[in-house]
Design a protein around this motif. Structure first.
Motif, PDB file in Angstrom:
ATOM      1  N   VAL A  38       2.486   9.013  12.456  1.00 14.09           N
ATOM      2  CA  VAL A  38       2.305   8.839  10.572  1.00 14.09           C
ATOM      3  C   VAL A  38       3.190   7.398  10.356  1.00 14.09           C
ATOM      4  CG1 VAL A  38       2.980   9.886   8.514  1.00 14.09           C
ATOM      5  CG2 VAL A  38       2.113  11.681  10.530  1.00 14.09           C
ATOM      6  N   PHE A  39       1.845   6.685   9.268  1.00 15.21           N
ATOM      7  CA  PHE A  39       2.712   5.280   8.915  1.00 15.21           C
ATOM      8  C   PHE A  39       2.540   5.181   7.691  1.00 15.21           C
ATOM      9  CE2 PHE A  39      -1.653   3.942  10.686  1.00 15.21           C
ATOM     10  CZ  PHE A  39      -1.712   3.242   9.995  1.00 15.21           C
ATOM     11  N   PHE A  40       3.140   3.820   7.175  1.00 14.48           N
ATOM     12  CA  PHE A  40       2.245   3.210   5.907  1.00 14.48           C
ATOM     13  C   PHE A  40       2.779   1.930   6.794  1.00 14.48           C
ATOM     14  CE2 PHE A  40       5.288   6.323   4.681  1.00 14.48           C
ATOM     15  CZ  PHE A  40       4.306   7.123   3.581  1.00 14.48           C
ATOM     16  N   ARG A  41       1.523   1.240   5.983  1.00 12.78           N
ATOM     17  CA  ARG A  41       2.024  -0.505   5.990  1.00 12.78           C
ATOM     18  C   ARG A  41       2.903  -1.084   5.999  1.00 12.78           C
ATOM     19  NH1 ARG A  41      -3.547   0.029   9.080  1.00 12.78           N
ATOM     20  NH2 ARG A  41      -4.548   1.309   7.637  1.00 12.78           N
ATOM     21  N   GLY A  42       2.849  -2.675   6.871  1.00 14.00           N
ATOM     22  CA  GLY A  42       4.303  -2.934   6.706  1.00 14.00           C
ATOM     23  C   GLY A  42       4.227  -3.729   5.773  1.00 14.00           C
ATOM     24  N   GLY A  43       4.415  -4.943   6.555  1.00 18.85           N
ATOM     25  CA  GLY A  43       4.511  -6.666   5.481  1.00 18.85           C
ATOM     26  C   GLY A  43       5.695  -6.242   4.229  1.00 18.85           C
ATOM     27  N   ASP A  44       4.860  -5.861   2.677  1.00 19.60           N
ATOM     28  CA  ASP A  44       5.521  -6.386   1.415  1.00 19.60           C
ATOM     29  C   ASP A  44       6.420  -4.983   1.570  1.00 19.60           C
ATOM     30  OD1 ASP A  44       4.306  -8.728   0.832  1.00 19.60           O
ATOM     31  OD2 ASP A  44       3.456  -7.853  -0.133  1.00 19.60           O
ATOM     32  N   ASN A  45       5.726  -3.765   1.997  1.00 18.51           N
ATOM     33  CA  ASN A  45       6.410  -2.382   2.238  1.00 18.51           C
ATOM     34  C   ASN A  45       8.128  -3.067   2.842  1.00 18.51           C
ATOM     35  OD1 ASN A  45       4.605  -1.111   0.759  1.00 18.51           O
ATOM     36  ND2 ASN A  45       3.774  -0.148   2.228  1.00 18.51           N
ATOM     37  N   VAL A  46       7.608  -3.355   3.600  1.00 24.82           N
ATOM     38  CA  VAL A  46       9.900  -3.609   4.711  1.00 24.82           C
ATOM     39  C   VAL A  46      10.239  -4.615   4.054  1.00 24.82           C
ATOM     40  CG1 VAL A  46       8.300  -2.150   6.676  1.00 24.82           C
ATOM     41  CG2 VAL A  46       8.409  -4.798   6.539  1.00 24.82           C
ATOM     42  N   GLY A  47       9.392  -5.109   3.133  1.00 26.42           N
ATOM     43  CA  GLY A  47      10.264  -6.526   2.656  1.00 26.42           C
ATOM     44  C   GLY A  47      10.064  -7.503   3.761  1.00 26.42           C
ATOM     45  N   TYR A  48       9.367  -7.817   4.700  1.00 19.52           N
ATOM     46  CA  TYR A  48       9.108  -8.639   5.599  1.00 19.52           C
ATOM     47  C   TYR A  48       9.193 -10.310   4.964  1.00 19.52           C
ATOM     48  CZ  TYR A  48       7.708 -11.203  10.209  1.00 19.52           C
ATOM     49  OH  TYR A  48       8.272 -12.095  10.956  1.00 19.52           O
ATOM     50  N   GLN A  49      10.212 -10.829   5.636  1.00 21.49           N
ATOM     51  CA  GLN A  49       9.929 -12.390   5.602  1.00 21.49           C
ATOM     52  C   GLN A  49      10.073 -13.515   6.871  1.00 21.49           C
ATOM     53  OE1 GLN A  49      10.717 -13.775   2.782  1.00 21.49           O
ATOM     54  NE2 GLN A  49      10.220 -12.220   1.430  1.00 21.49           N
ATOM     55  N   PRO A  50       9.191 -14.614   6.911  1.00 23.44           N
ATOM     56  CA  PRO A  50       9.109 -15.336   8.668  1.00 23.44           C
ATOM     57  C   PRO A  50      11.021 -15.762   8.493  1.00 23.44           C
ATOM     58  CG  PRO A  50       7.971 -16.166   6.352  1.00 23.44           C
ATOM     59  CD  PRO A  50       8.411 -15.014   5.821  1.00 23.44           C
ATOM     60  N   GLN A  51      11.460 -16.037   7.953  1.00 28.07           N
ATOM     61  CA  GLN A  51      12.827 -16.401   7.937  1.00 28.07           C
ATOM     62  C   GLN A  51      13.686 -16.075   7.564  1.00 28.07           C
ATOM     63  OE1 GLN A  51      12.637 -20.392   6.821  1.00 28.07           O
ATOM     64  NE2 GLN A  51      12.156 -21.841   8.411  1.00 28.07           N
ATOM     65  N   ASN A  52      14.947 -15.440   8.497  1.00 27.15           N
ATOM     66  CA  ASN A  52      15.980 -14.815   7.913  1.00 27.15           C
ATOM     67  C   ASN A  52      16.086 -13.669   7.064  1.00 27.15           C
ATOM     68  OD1 ASN A  52      17.777 -17.320   8.132  1.00 27.15           O
ATOM     69  ND2 ASN A  52      17.114 -18.360   6.762  1.00 27.15           N
ATOM     70  N   ASP A  58       0.793  -1.093   0.082  1.00 22.43           N
ATOM     71  CA  ASP A  58      -0.009  -0.435  -0.116  1.00 22.43           C
ATOM     72  C   ASP A  58       0.601   1.019  -0.072  1.00 22.43           C
ATOM     73  OD1 ASP A  58      -1.451   2.144   0.848  1.00 22.43           O
ATOM     74  OD2 ASP A  58      -3.465   0.679   1.810  1.00 22.43           O
ATOM     75  N   ARG A  59       0.985   2.223  -0.481  1.00 20.46           N
ATOM     76  CA  ARG A  59       1.759   3.654  -1.487  1.00 20.46           C
ATOM     77  C   ARG A  59       0.407   4.734  -0.133  1.00 20.46           C
ATOM     78  NH1 ARG A  59       2.834   4.917  -7.615  1.00 20.46           N
ATOM     79  NH2 ARG A  59       3.707   2.487  -8.017  1.00 20.46           N
ATOM     80  N   ARG A  60      -0.154   3.939   0.202  1.00 19.83           N
ATOM     81  CA  ARG A  60      -0.866   5.338   0.997  1.00 19.83           C
ATOM     82  C   ARG A  60       0.097   5.373   2.108  1.00 19.83           C
ATOM     83  NH1 ARG A  60      -6.914   3.464   0.914  1.00 19.83           N
ATOM     84  NH2 ARG A  60      -5.483   1.944   1.189  1.00 19.83           N
ATOM     85  N   VAL A  61       0.107   6.799   3.019  1.00 18.03           N
ATOM     86  CA  VAL A  61       0.268   7.532   4.437  1.00 18.03           C
ATOM     87  C   VAL A  61      -0.688   7.730   4.926  1.00 18.03           C
ATOM     88  CG1 VAL A  61       0.448   9.997   3.880  1.00 18.03           C
ATOM     89  CG2 VAL A  61       1.840   8.327   4.950  1.00 18.03           C
TER      90      VAL A  61
END
Length: 299
Positions: free
Chosen positions: A105-119, A57-60
């Motif tokens: 003030v924030f952006f949604r995480g997940g894919d935006n921060v490149g999160y991975q459940p391993q390594n 999500d690109r929105r702030v």
């Protein structure tokens, strides 16, 4: 020395300098496609606070406080609190936090921060302009934080300390509390060497110049005591920490990239990459002539 020798020596020096500059430019150019492919998020803050590029999500968004992100609304808080400052940026406009506020003030995480459940590994790059000792109000100040449903379930951040003079600047990664602080000791009472942080006691931050901040991290959620993090300022490594079990326990749907918590000053050209950048890549990012937007030239 005669004049002929001096002219020859001068010519040699110029040639060496030119070759060195060409090599540096070549390396920077070669790094652009690789950096572009690793980019997960970029907010230039030119005319808008929404991201220019994101994998999510690109929105702030703005929430009333850290506990109310589910009820957040799209957009920035009132302009007297946070605004896009025209022509005030390192590149173009900038995001300006004009006073300390409880709003997040924030952006949604997940894919935006490149999160991975391993390594999980990655890098975060941005520019700051402020005088920490004159502009910040008392208390901790985090130009950025990344965490999910609760602080004690795993987080990473940069912060200005709450009561040092001059204020310290630190990059930290805190796993689930039982992994990094099993005795639940008070953070500031722990020796720095026993905290998963890189501290900088005397910083280059000023009102009249921009300072580039870049942090890298690796081996989050590896299940082993091999987690590490590194902090760079203006392309120069300030220090690293390693040997931590950086296990996070995230509800990814609640993860967020929060900007400007208790912060007063300017932020510009915020970007996240999905891997740990090397020293030469960090220096290449610092030297990009148009900031992260320069990577578009690599397409």
């Amino acid at each position: 020395m005669n004049s002929t020798f001096l002219r020859s020596l001068s010519t040699i020096v110029i040639l060496i300098a030119s070759c060195a500059g060409a090599v540096a430019a070549e390396k920077s150019g070669a790094a652009k496609p690789s950096l572009k492919s690793a980019l997960t998020f970029h907010a230039a803050f030119d005319g808008s606070a929404d991201a220019n590029y994101s994998r999510g999500d690109r929105r702030v968004y703005t929430a009333a406080d850290r506990t109310k992100r589910d009820a957040a609304i799209a957009g920035l808080p009132a302009a007297e609190v946070v605004r896009i400052a025209q022509n005030e940026g390192r590149f173009g406009d900038a995001l300006e936090f004009r006073q300390k506020t409880k709003s997040q003030v924030f952006f949604r995480g997940g894919d935006n921060v490149g999160y991975q459940p391993q390594n999980w590994q990655g890098s975060v790059s941005f520019w700051l302009r402020l005088d920490p000792d004159k502009d910040l109000e008392p208390g901790y100040c985090d130009p950025f934080q990344i965490y999910a449903q609760a602080w004690g379930e795993g987080n990473l951040f940069v912060e200005f300390s709450k009561d040092h003079n001059p204020r310290h600047f630190r990059f930290g990664i805190m796993a689930v509390t039982k992994f990094w602080n099993p005795q639940n000791r008070k953070y500031e009472e722990m020796p720095e060497a026993e905290r998963p942080i890189v501290p900088v006691h005397r910083t280059p931050f000023r009102r009249d110049r921009w300072t580039h901040v870049l942090v890298t991290f690796a081996n989050i959620n590896s299940g082993k005591p091999d987690g590490r993090g590194t902090l760079y300022l203006d392309g120069q490594k300030q220090g690293s920490f390693t040997g931590w079990n950086n296990t996070f326990n995230w509800d990814v749907s609640k993860s967020a990239l929060t900007l400007g918590l208790n912060y007063t000053g300017f932020i510009d050209d915020f970007a996240i990459f999905d891997r740990e950048l090397s020293d030469p890549e960090v220096q290449a990012v610092f030297a990009l002539p148009k900031g992260i937007s320069s990577l578009d030239d690599a397409r």
